[in-house]
Design a protein around this motif. Structure first.
Motif, PDB file in Angstrom:
ATOM      1  N   GLY A 109      33.665 -84.030  -0.111  1.00 50.01           N
ATOM      2  CA  GLY A 109      34.008 -83.825  -1.519  1.00 50.01           C
ATOM      3  C   GLY A 109      34.193 -82.361  -1.864  1.00 50.01           C
ATOM      4  O   GLY A 109      35.086 -81.996  -2.652  1.00 50.01           O
ATOM      5  N   SER A 110      33.347 -81.482  -1.266  1.00 50.87           N
ATOM      6  CA  SER A 110      33.481 -80.054  -1.550  1.00 50.87           C
ATOM      7  C   SER A 110      34.797 -79.498  -0.994  1.00 50.87           C
ATOM      8  O   SER A 110      35.401 -78.604  -1.594  1.00 50.87           O
ATOM      9  CB  SER A 110      32.290 -79.294  -0.942  1.00 50.87           C
ATOM     10  OG  SER A 110      32.320 -79.366   0.480  1.00 50.87           O
ATOM     11  N   PHE A 111      35.275 -80.033   0.135  1.00 51.74           N
ATOM     12  CA  PHE A 111      36.579 -79.609   0.656  1.00 51.74           C
ATOM     13  C   PHE A 111      37.699 -79.980  -0.311  1.00 51.74           C
ATOM     14  O   PHE A 111      38.693 -79.253  -0.436  1.00 51.74           O
ATOM     15  CB  PHE A 111      36.836 -80.226   2.030  1.00 51.74           C
ATOM     16  CG  PHE A 111      36.067 -79.577   3.137  1.00 51.74           C
ATOM     17  CD1 PHE A 111      36.157 -78.204   3.351  1.00 51.74           C
ATOM     18  CD2 PHE A 111      35.251 -80.317   3.954  1.00 51.74           C
ATOM     19  CE1 PHE A 111      35.443 -77.596   4.374  1.00 51.74           C
ATOM     20  CE2 PHE A 111      34.530 -79.719   4.981  1.00 51.74           C
ATOM     21  CZ  PHE A 111      34.618 -78.357   5.191  1.00 51.74           C
ATOM     22  N   SER A 112      37.533 -81.111  -0.975  1.00 47.32           N
ATOM     23  CA  SER A 112      38.529 -81.483  -1.988  1.00 47.32           C
ATOM     24  C   SER A 112      38.548 -80.475  -3.128  1.00 47.32           C
ATOM     25  O   SER A 112      39.612 -80.140  -3.666  1.00 47.32           O
ATOM     26  CB  SER A 112      38.220 -82.881  -2.524  1.00 47.32           C
ATOM     27  OG  SER A 112      38.281 -83.845  -1.493  1.00 47.32           O
ATOM     28  N   ILE A 113      37.372 -79.978  -3.505  1.00 49.42           N
ATOM     29  CA  ILE A 113      37.306 -78.967  -4.558  1.00 49.42           C
ATOM     30  C   ILE A 113      37.985 -77.678  -4.092  1.00 49.42           C
ATOM     31  O   ILE A 113      38.735 -77.039  -4.849  1.00 49.42           O
ATOM     32  CB  ILE A 113      35.839 -78.705  -4.957  1.00 49.42           C
ATOM     33  CG1 ILE A 113      35.239 -79.953  -5.620  1.00 49.42           C
ATOM     34  CG2 ILE A 113      35.732 -77.503  -5.891  1.00 49.42           C
ATOM     35  CD1 ILE A 113      33.788 -79.806  -5.995  1.00 49.42           C
ATOM     36  N   ILE A 114      37.720 -77.293  -2.837  1.00 49.07           N
ATOM     37  CA  ILE A 114      38.359 -76.092  -2.296  1.00 49.07           C
ATOM     38  C   ILE A 114      39.879 -76.225  -2.345  1.00 49.07           C
ATOM     39  O   ILE A 114      40.596 -75.321  -2.787  1.00 49.07           O
ATOM     40  CB  ILE A 114      37.886 -75.834  -0.852  1.00 49.07           C
ATOM     41  CG1 ILE A 114      36.398 -75.488  -0.828  1.00 49.07           C
ATOM     42  CG2 ILE A 114      38.695 -74.706  -0.215  1.00 49.07           C
ATOM     43  CD1 ILE A 114      35.839 -75.341   0.574  1.00 49.07           C
ATOM     44  N   THR A 115      40.367 -77.380  -1.885  1.00 50.52           N
ATOM     45  CA  THR A 115      41.824 -77.605  -1.877  1.00 50.52           C
ATOM     46  C   THR A 115      42.395 -77.559  -3.287  1.00 50.52           C
ATOM     47  O   THR A 115      43.446 -76.945  -3.530  1.00 50.52           O
ATOM     48  CB  THR A 115      42.133 -78.961  -1.230  1.00 50.52           C
ATOM     49  OG1 THR A 115      41.574 -79.014   0.081  1.00 50.52           O
ATOM     50  CG2 THR A 115      43.628 -79.191  -1.147  1.00 50.52           C
ATOM     51  N   THR A 116      41.698 -78.207  -4.225  1.00 50.46           N
ATOM     52  CA  THR A 116      42.184 -78.242  -5.616  1.00 50.46           C
ATOM     53  C   THR A 116      42.257 -76.839  -6.210  1.00 50.46           C
ATOM     54  O   THR A 116      43.255 -76.470  -6.859  1.00 50.46           O
ATOM     55  CB  THR A 116      41.252 -79.125  -6.466  1.00 50.46           C
ATOM     56  OG1 THR A 116      41.233 -80.442  -5.931  1.00 50.46           O
ATOM     57  CG2 THR A 116      41.734 -79.178  -7.903  1.00 50.46           C
ATOM     58  N   LEU A 117      41.209 -76.037  -5.980  1.00 49.59           N
ATOM     59  CA  LEU A 117      41.190 -74.692  -6.558  1.00 49.59           C
ATOM     60  C   LEU A 117      42.229 -73.784  -5.895  1.00 49.59           C
ATOM     61  O   LEU A 117      42.843 -72.942  -6.566  1.00 49.59           O
ATOM     62  CB  LEU A 117      39.793 -74.102  -6.427  1.00 49.59           C
ATOM     63  CG  LEU A 117      38.706 -74.760  -7.295  1.00 49.59           C
ATOM     64  CD1 LEU A 117      37.372 -74.078  -7.078  1.00 49.59           C
ATOM     65  CD2 LEU A 117      39.087 -74.714  -8.773  1.00 49.59           C
ATOM     66  N   ILE A 118      42.403 -73.918  -4.580  1.00 46.07           N
ATOM     67  CA  ILE A 118      43.422 -73.099  -3.902  1.00 46.07           C
ATOM     68  C   ILE A 118      44.816 -73.432  -4.433  1.00 46.07           C
ATOM     69  O   ILE A 118      45.639 -72.530  -4.699  1.00 46.07           O
ATOM     70  CB  ILE A 118      43.345 -73.316  -2.376  1.00 46.07           C
ATOM     71  CG1 ILE A 118      42.065 -72.689  -1.819  1.00 46.07           C
ATOM     72  CG2 ILE A 118      44.566 -72.705  -1.690  1.00 46.07           C
ATOM     73  CD1 ILE A 118      41.865 -72.922  -0.325  1.00 46.07           C
ATOM     74  N   MET A 119      45.094 -74.727  -4.598  1.00 40.57           N
ATOM     75  CA  MET A 119      46.384 -75.123  -5.165  1.00 40.57           C
ATOM     76  C   MET A 119      46.538 -74.604  -6.588  1.00 40.57           C
ATOM     77  O   MET A 119      47.631 -74.198  -7.006  1.00 40.57           O
ATOM     78  CB  MET A 119      46.517 -76.645  -5.139  1.00 40.57           C
ATOM     79  CG  MET A 119      46.553 -77.252  -3.742  1.00 40.57           C
ATOM     80  SD  MET A 119      47.985 -76.699  -2.791  1.00 40.57           S
ATOM     81  CE  MET A 119      49.316 -77.451  -3.744  1.00 40.57           C
ATOM     82  N   LEU A 120      45.431 -74.596  -7.335  1.00 41.92           N
ATOM     83  CA  LEU A 120      45.483 -74.095  -8.708  1.00 41.92           C
ATOM     84  C   LEU A 120      45.760 -72.595  -8.737  1.00 41.92           C
ATOM     85  O   LEU A 120      46.540 -72.114  -9.567  1.00 41.92           O
ATOM     86  CB  LEU A 120      44.166 -74.411  -9.418  1.00 41.92           C
ATOM     87  CG  LEU A 120      44.094 -74.057 -10.903  1.00 41.92           C
ATOM     88  CD1 LEU A 120      45.116 -74.866 -11.690  1.00 41.92           C
ATOM     89  CD2 LEU A 120      42.688 -74.317 -11.455  1.00 41.92           C
ATOM     90  N   VAL A 121      45.117 -71.873  -7.807  1.00 44.99           N
ATOM     91  CA  VAL A 121      45.368 -70.429  -7.726  1.00 44.99           C
ATOM     92  C   VAL A 121      46.835 -70.157  -7.400  1.00 44.99           C
ATOM     93  O   VAL A 121      47.477 -69.286  -8.000  1.00 44.99           O
ATOM     94  CB  VAL A 121      44.446 -69.794  -6.669  1.00 44.99           C
ATOM     95  CG1 VAL A 121      44.856 -68.337  -6.408  1.00 44.99           C
ATOM     96  CG2 VAL A 121      42.998 -69.844  -7.128  1.00 44.99           C
TER      97      VAL A 121
END
Length: 232
Positions: A109-121
């Motif tokens: 789940g934390s990897f999903s957060i990392i991916t989401t934030l990187i895409m947002l950046v």
């Protein structure tokens, strides 16, 4: 010819079910007088032992030690942890395995957060550059993305706890997940809800989600406004 067991005829007047396989398969209830006669106890000997139920099964060893001190010599006291060592070993192994599985699920789940934030950046590069050119510091940008990741983690934890506790309460009340009789100590999946463990899981989950925000937030804070606007 050797030892011969006592045999007595009994009338079966009913059946009982506790949900515990060992109890249902091997225990029978009868009068004290009939049990005394069957076991061959002498006059005045009505029982051969007591079974004591404790409020906290994990403190059975401490209770057994207190009972030994009170009874003194000539009596034997056996807590369930000594009479069922295989069960204790199996429970410890299952607890370790379940803990590892839970940590892995949270990590995914934390990897999903990392991916989401990187895409947002990547998606908000222009907006971040404009904010920094208007006076926003790298620290404030970092805080924004870290806060967003923590909010996602807290929201996900709250939803997960709500669904999980709801299922646990329903399972505890209706026992709708059955187990093969005789294969386990019980014929249904037992549920034990412990507040301290739930708090530890919640805090650990949010902390892992917080760690997952550090890299994307750091990448966002490293943006150079001129370079970012030029690339856009």
């Amino acid at each position: 010819a050797g030892y011969s067991p006592r045999v007595r005829p009994f009338i079966v007047s009913g059946f009982f079910s506790t949900g515990m396989a060992d109890v249902d398969l091997y225990f029978a209830f009868t009068s004290i007088q009939a049990a005394r006669d069957t076991m061959g106890l002498r006059q005045g000997e009505w029982i051969s032992g007591f079974e004591i139920t404790v409020d906290d099964v994990f403190k059975a060893d401490d209770t057994a030690e207190l009972v030994r001190e009170k009874l003194g010599k000539g009596f034997s006291v056996y807590p369930w942890t000594e009479t069922n060592p295989q069960i204790m070993a199996a429970l410890k192994l299952e607890s370790l395995a379940l803990g590892i599985i839970m940590v892995l699920l949270i990590a995914v789940g934390s990897f999903s957060i990392i991916t989401t934030l990187i895409m947002l950046v990547m998606d908000k590069t222009k907006d971040i550059a404009i904010m920094m050119s208007m006076g926003a510091t790298s620290r404030s940008i970092r805080k924004i993305f870290m806060l967003q990741g923590v909010i996602i983690g807290v929201a996900g934890t709250a939803v997960g706890f709500t669904l999980g506790l709801t299922i646990c309460f329903l399972l505890k009340r209706y026992k709708f997940i059955k187990l093969p009789p005789g294969a386990y100590l019980t014929d249904y999946v037992p549920v034990l809800i412990q507040g301290p463990e739930l708090c530890l899981i919640a805090v650990g989950t949010v902390f892992i989600c917080f760690l997952a925000t550090l890299y994307p937030a750091h990448q966002a804070a490293k943006l150079v406004p001129v370079e970012a606007l030029r690339s856009e």
